[in-house]
Design an enzyme around this catalytic site. Structure first.
Site: not given
Length: 326
Positions: A158, A177, A237-238, A262, A267, A286
């Site tokens: 992504i 990363d 992402a999270r 998002d 949630e 999300h």
């Protein structure tokens, strides 16, 4: 006894349709069973394949209760709800449609970035809800993406696609990363650096890293204070990548200019969550990865692996036990 596909929550409709049409196995479906873990454990004993999105908790007890389990198929991205170690120890492959929603999430991330910089949502809401015409309120207050520095945390499928799309905007792209090589980053014009430098230099920070023990809480007060007070953060992402209280403090006290989120720690997000009261936050429920195209691709990838597992063939989109692939 025929093989049994076990589903304890609502899965993507295209995948469910494909499964219902196959004649290779029987199916058990109870879309609310994920809420009753003990009952789930009692009913999973005959499962050959478990298909799950994010609600079904595939714990050690669940895996051990299904002695004939051949495959755990994630209908989505992320492994937070699967005991990977137990599955791996028992030789059970876990599949996940990696890359199926990469373009979709990347487009969404760029869309949120543009919406933040150009204040699109903040001007839309009053006009749509009350008819308030705020044409001049934003003159000289929004900013172009062109010429800015965008930092991408996580340069997997992504993040890579996001960087590709950003190339056309005339931005400088930084990446962090530790598992991605320099050459892959260079393919999309991304300069790799450490997290601290990325946060300090970026005008927009986009999070694409997976949630792991290493990444959980990686953005806290210290990290947010490294950012410019004119910078924005985008999380598709999270939620646990950012410490919740630290993010609220940074936004409410204007350490940073704003955020687009998002994903959330709980949630659906609680309507009373103080983040929702802030005027510098864009929120979406999300759905960054849920386009028509990505949903169809995810269904195809997952269905292909389920069929292969039922036929005794090696699966393709595994995330563990690589030696199973022949």
């Amino acid at each position: 006894m025929k093989d049994l596909i076990f589903i304890a929550e609502k899965i993507n409709p295209p995948l469910l349709k494909k499964l219902e049409e196959t004649k290779l196995c029987e199916m058990f479906i109870d879309e609310t069973l994920w809420q009753r873990q003990e009952e789930l454990i009692g009913k999973v004993k005959d499962a050959t394949i478990i298909v799950a999105k994010t609600l079904t908790q595939i714990t050690k007890d669940v895996i051990e209760a299904a002695p004939g389990l051949k495959l755990i198929a994630r209908d989505g991205i992320g492994l937070e709800n699967v005991d990977v170690d137990t599955a791996t120890a028992k030789g059970i492959p876990i599949t996940m449609p990696m890359g199926a929603n990469a373009v979709t999430v990347a487009e969404f991330a760029v869309g949120l970035t543009l919406s933040l910089l150009r204040q699109i949502v903040f001007s839309h809401v009053p006009l749509k809800t009350t008819g308030e015409w705020q044409r001049f309120k934003f003159f000289g207050k929004t900013t172009e993406l062109y010429g800015k520095t965008v930092g991408i945390v996580g340069l997997g499928a992504i993040g890579y696609q996001t960087a590709r799309r950003l190339q056309g905007f005339g931005v400088k792209i930084l990446g962090y990363d530790p598992y991605v090589g320099k050459n892959r980053a260079l393919e999309v014009g991304c300069e790799m650096t450490n997290l601290q430098e990325l946060l300090a230099q970026s005008d927009v920070v986009i999070l694409h890293a997976p949630q792991t023990a290493e990444t959980t809480g990686m953005i806290g007060e210290a990290e947010l204070k490294l950012m410019k007070n004119t910078a924005y953060i985008v999380n598709v992402a999270r939620a646990p990548l950012i410490q919740h209280e630290a993010l609220y403090k940074a936004l409410s006290e204007k350490w940073i200019a704003g955020a687009a989120l998002d994903v959330f720690h709980k949630e659906p997000i609680n309507p009373d969550d103080p983040l929702l009261q802030l005027d510098n936050v864009i929120v979406t429920p999300h759905h960054a990865g849920g386009s028509i195209e990505s949903t169809q691709r995810m269904a195809e990838y997952t269905f292909e692996d389920i069929v292969r597992a039922l036929k005794g063939e090696p699966v393709l989109h595994y995330v563990n036990i690589p030696m199973l692939r022949k």
